[in-house]
Design a protein around this motif. Structure first.
Motif, mmCIF file in Angstrom:
data_model
loop_
_atom_site.group_PDB
_atom_site.id
_atom_site.type_symbol
_atom_site.label_atom_id
_atom_site.label_comp_id
_atom_site.label_asym_id
_atom_site.label_seq_id
_atom_site.Cartn_x
_atom_site.Cartn_y
_atom_site.Cartn_z
ATOM 1 N N HIS A 242 0.847 -1.194 0.000
ATOM 2 C CA HIS A 242 0.000 0.000 0.000
ATOM 3 C C HIS A 242 0.891 1.255 0.000
ATOM 4 O O HIS A 242 0.648 2.195 -0.741
ATOM 5 C CB HIS A 242 -0.882 -0.026 1.251
ATOM 6 C CG HIS A 242 -1.856 1.102 1.319
ATOM 7 N ND1 HIS A 242 -2.889 1.242 0.418
ATOM 8 C CD2 HIS A 242 -1.949 2.151 2.189
ATOM 9 C CE1 HIS A 242 -3.579 2.334 0.730
ATOM 10 N NE2 HIS A 242 -3.027 2.894 1.798
ATOM 11 N N SER A 243 1.946 1.206 0.792
ATOM 12 C CA SER A 243 2.922 2.307 0.804
ATOM 13 C C SER A 243 3.981 2.001 -0.261
ATOM 14 O O SER A 243 3.744 1.194 -1.154
ATOM 15 C CB SER A 243 3.573 2.408 2.179
ATOM 16 O OG SER A 243 4.345 1.247 2.421
ATOM 17 N N ARG A 267 -0.934 -0.863 12.648
ATOM 18 C CA ARG A 267 -2.038 -0.247 13.375
ATOM 19 C C ARG A 267 -1.937 1.273 13.370
ATOM 20 O O ARG A 267 -2.938 1.979 13.406
ATOM 21 C CB ARG A 267 -2.084 -0.777 14.817
ATOM 22 C CG ARG A 267 -2.768 -2.136 14.887
ATOM 23 C CD ARG A 267 -2.817 -2.653 16.308
ATOM 24 N NE ARG A 267 -1.518 -3.166 16.734
ATOM 25 C CZ ARG A 267 -1.239 -3.485 18.000
ATOM 26 N NH1 ARG A 267 -2.157 -3.322 18.932
ATOM 27 N NH2 ARG A 267 -0.046 -3.960 18.321
ATOM 28 N N PRO A 270 -2.872 2.379 8.983
ATOM 29 C CA PRO A 270 -3.643 1.277 8.382
ATOM 30 C C PRO A 270 -3.499 1.245 6.852
ATOM 31 O O PRO A 270 -3.481 2.297 6.208
ATOM 32 C CB PRO A 270 -5.082 1.599 8.777
ATOM 33 C CG PRO A 270 -4.980 2.520 9.944
ATOM 34 C CD PRO A 270 -3.702 3.272 9.788
ATOM 35 N N ASP A 271 -3.375 0.015 6.287
ATOM 36 C CA ASP A 271 -3.126 -0.081 4.844
ATOM 37 C C ASP A 271 -4.403 0.082 4.011
ATOM 38 O O ASP A 271 -4.382 -0.071 2.790
ATOM 39 C CB ASP A 271 -2.340 -1.357 4.479
ATOM 40 C CG ASP A 271 -3.115 -2.614 4.804
ATOM 41 O OD1 ASP A 271 -4.292 -2.504 5.210
ATOM 42 O OD2 ASP A 271 -2.527 -3.709 4.663
ATOM 43 N N ASP A 272 -5.554 0.388 4.688
ATOM 44 C CA ASP A 272 -6.742 0.724 3.889
ATOM 45 C C ASP A 272 -7.007 2.233 3.943
ATOM 46 O O ASP A 272 -8.016 2.717 3.449
ATOM 47 C CB ASP A 272 -7.968 -0.078 4.369
ATOM 48 C CG ASP A 272 -8.178 0.036 5.879
ATOM 49 O OD1 ASP A 272 -7.428 0.812 6.531
ATOM 50 O OD2 ASP A 272 -9.087 -0.644 6.398
ATOM 51 N N ASP A 273 -6.068 2.969 4.551
ATOM 52 C CA ASP A 273 -6.225 4.423 4.630
ATOM 53 C C ASP A 273 -5.571 5.044 3.389
ATOM 54 O O ASP A 273 -4.358 4.934 3.192
ATOM 55 C CB ASP A 273 -5.539 4.926 5.906
ATOM 56 C CG ASP A 273 -5.808 6.413 6.156
ATOM 57 O OD1 ASP A 273 -6.082 7.132 5.173
ATOM 58 O OD2 ASP A 273 -5.723 6.834 7.326
ATOM 59 N N PRO A 274 -6.391 5.710 2.527
ATOM 60 C CA PRO A 274 -5.841 6.269 1.283
ATOM 61 C C PRO A 274 -4.720 7.290 1.528
ATOM 62 O O PRO A 274 -3.891 7.529 0.645
ATOM 63 C CB PRO A 274 -7.053 6.937 0.610
ATOM 64 C CG PRO A 274 -8.141 6.947 1.621
ATOM 65 C CD PRO A 274 -7.823 5.948 2.685
ATOM 66 N N LEU A 277 -1.394 5.731 0.815
ATOM 67 C CA LEU A 277 -1.154 5.098 -0.483
ATOM 68 C C LEU A 277 0.174 5.603 -1.048
ATOM 69 O O LEU A 277 0.397 6.813 -1.141
ATOM 70 C CB LEU A 277 -2.316 5.407 -1.437
ATOM 71 C CG LEU A 277 -2.230 4.768 -2.820
ATOM 72 C CD1 LEU A 277 -2.354 3.241 -2.733
ATOM 73 C CD2 LEU A 277 -3.305 5.314 -3.757
#
Ligand code: MG
Length: 363
Positions: A242-243, A267, A270-274, A277
């Motif tokens: 994601h990063s 935590r 979070p890897d669903d936080d845009p 990205l």
């Protein structure tokens, strides 16, 4: 043969917290100051001076450790507290120890008691490493360094002699050795230890060193940049995530957060936080390092291993170290970096992914 007096009735004014009942690795400072003495069978009684409101707490902690313990109310000063406690002592020798010295060791006590048995007095002391001067605002007198000692506790005396010194004195002393020197004779020294320090400030209650470890792993994929330790590596594939999927920065960040007992980067970011990205992981590492600085720690050293079959990473080691050294405010020499292949074994050996593990020490 020996009674131990623990002087613990101080106000803890400089520490800003009640240092006697503060915890050090799961036990109170008071327990830690007493426990090393319990292995000496010659000590038959313990008298602890505490402020009035803390007597019940003291009993709750110390009674289960030693049967013959008496908690008494302290006076307005250490001098008066010890004087009161001393009036209750019936054994030939008396040991006085600061309740705020939890790092006393068996060796220090052994040396102190054996010198006291030989000469009738023993004061734990260490040579001063600093030049000692006297004066409030300006230096009025230089005491020097050669032959100068810092006094610690325990201090052990023949009970009758110490009682006699207290009976003769009309002024207050900060410890028993000064009183004994003035009214009886020069006391003998026994060997102390620089680690036998007195808890004085709040910072004295935090551990000197913290250690943490971290691990991370990312898939290798076409069409991605290969970023490692903030440096772009020349390779047809890159790390997927994601990063920017910088495994080394992620393992290092987790090691730091783990040392501080904080939640890991998964935590924290979070890897669903845009927002994160394609995030630059050097910034995540810097964020972890800010937590280190906030707590007045610094990085002693880091040591990391990167596991990758290809490409050869050694040529990038210097640049990576330079980058990490700047972010972590640590000289390059204290950043250990090793690279290894997995000899063709497993997913790393098949060039499907890259992993990194890291250890950090903070001080
Ligand atoms: Mg990761």
């Amino acid at each position: 043969m020996f009674t131990l007096i623990i002087a613990a009735a101080g106000s803890s004014a400089r520490a800003g917290v009640n240092k006697i009942f503060a915890e050090l690795n799961g036990r109170t400072v008071l327990e830690r100051a007493v426990i090393p003495f319990l292995q000496f069978k010659e000590i038959t009684e313990i008298i602890v001076t505490l402020p009035k409101g803390q007597i019940a707490d003291g009993e709750k902690i110390l009674k289960p450790l030693f049967k013959n313990v008496l908690i008494t109310e302290g006076g307005n000063s250490r001098y008066l507290s010890v004087k009161n406690a001393l009036s209750l002592v019936k054994t030939p020798y008396v040991i006085v120890h600061d309740g705020a010295r939890p790092f006393v060791t068996k060796k220090i006590i052994e040396d102190n008691l054996s010198i006291a048995l030989k000469f009738g007095s023993a004061v734990t002391a260490i040579p001063s490493v600093d030049t000692v001067a006297f004066g409030e605002e300006t230096e009025e007198k230089i005491i020097g360094k050669t032959g100068v000692k810092n006094i610690q506790t325990p201090e052990t005396f023949l009970t009758e002699e110490l009682k006699q010194a207290y009976a003769l004195s009309s002024e207050e002393f900060t410890d028993e050795s000064g009183l004994y020197l003035k009214y009886i004779k020069p006391p003998h020294f026994s060997s102390g230890d620089i680690k036998n320090k007195k808890i004085t400030y709040k910072e004295d209650l935090t551990p000197d060193y913290l250690t943490g470890c971290g691990f991370d792993c990312h898939k290798l994929a076409e069409g991605r940049k290969f970023i490692l330790g903030g440096i772009e590596i020349d390779h047809p594939k890159g790390l997927l995530g994601h990063s920017d999927a910088d495994v080394l920065c992620h393992a290092l960040s987790d090691a730091i957060l783990s040392a501080l007992g904080l939640p890991d980067i998964g935590r924290r970011f979070p890897d669903d936080d845009p927002k994160f990205l394609n995030a630059n992981s050097i910034l995540l590492l810097n964020d972890a390092f800010c937590e280190v600085k906030k707590r007045n720690y610094s990085i002693t050293n880091v040591s990391a291993v990167v596991m990758a079959e290809k490409p050869k990473l050694n040529p990038y080691a210097d640049r990576i170290k330079e980058k990490l050294s700047a972010v972590l405010d640590t000289p390059k020499e204290y950043i250990g970096l090793t690279f290894t292949t997995l000899e063709g074994l497993g997913f790393i050996g098949r060039e499907e992914g890259v992993a990194a593990s890291a250890t950090v020490i903070l001080n």
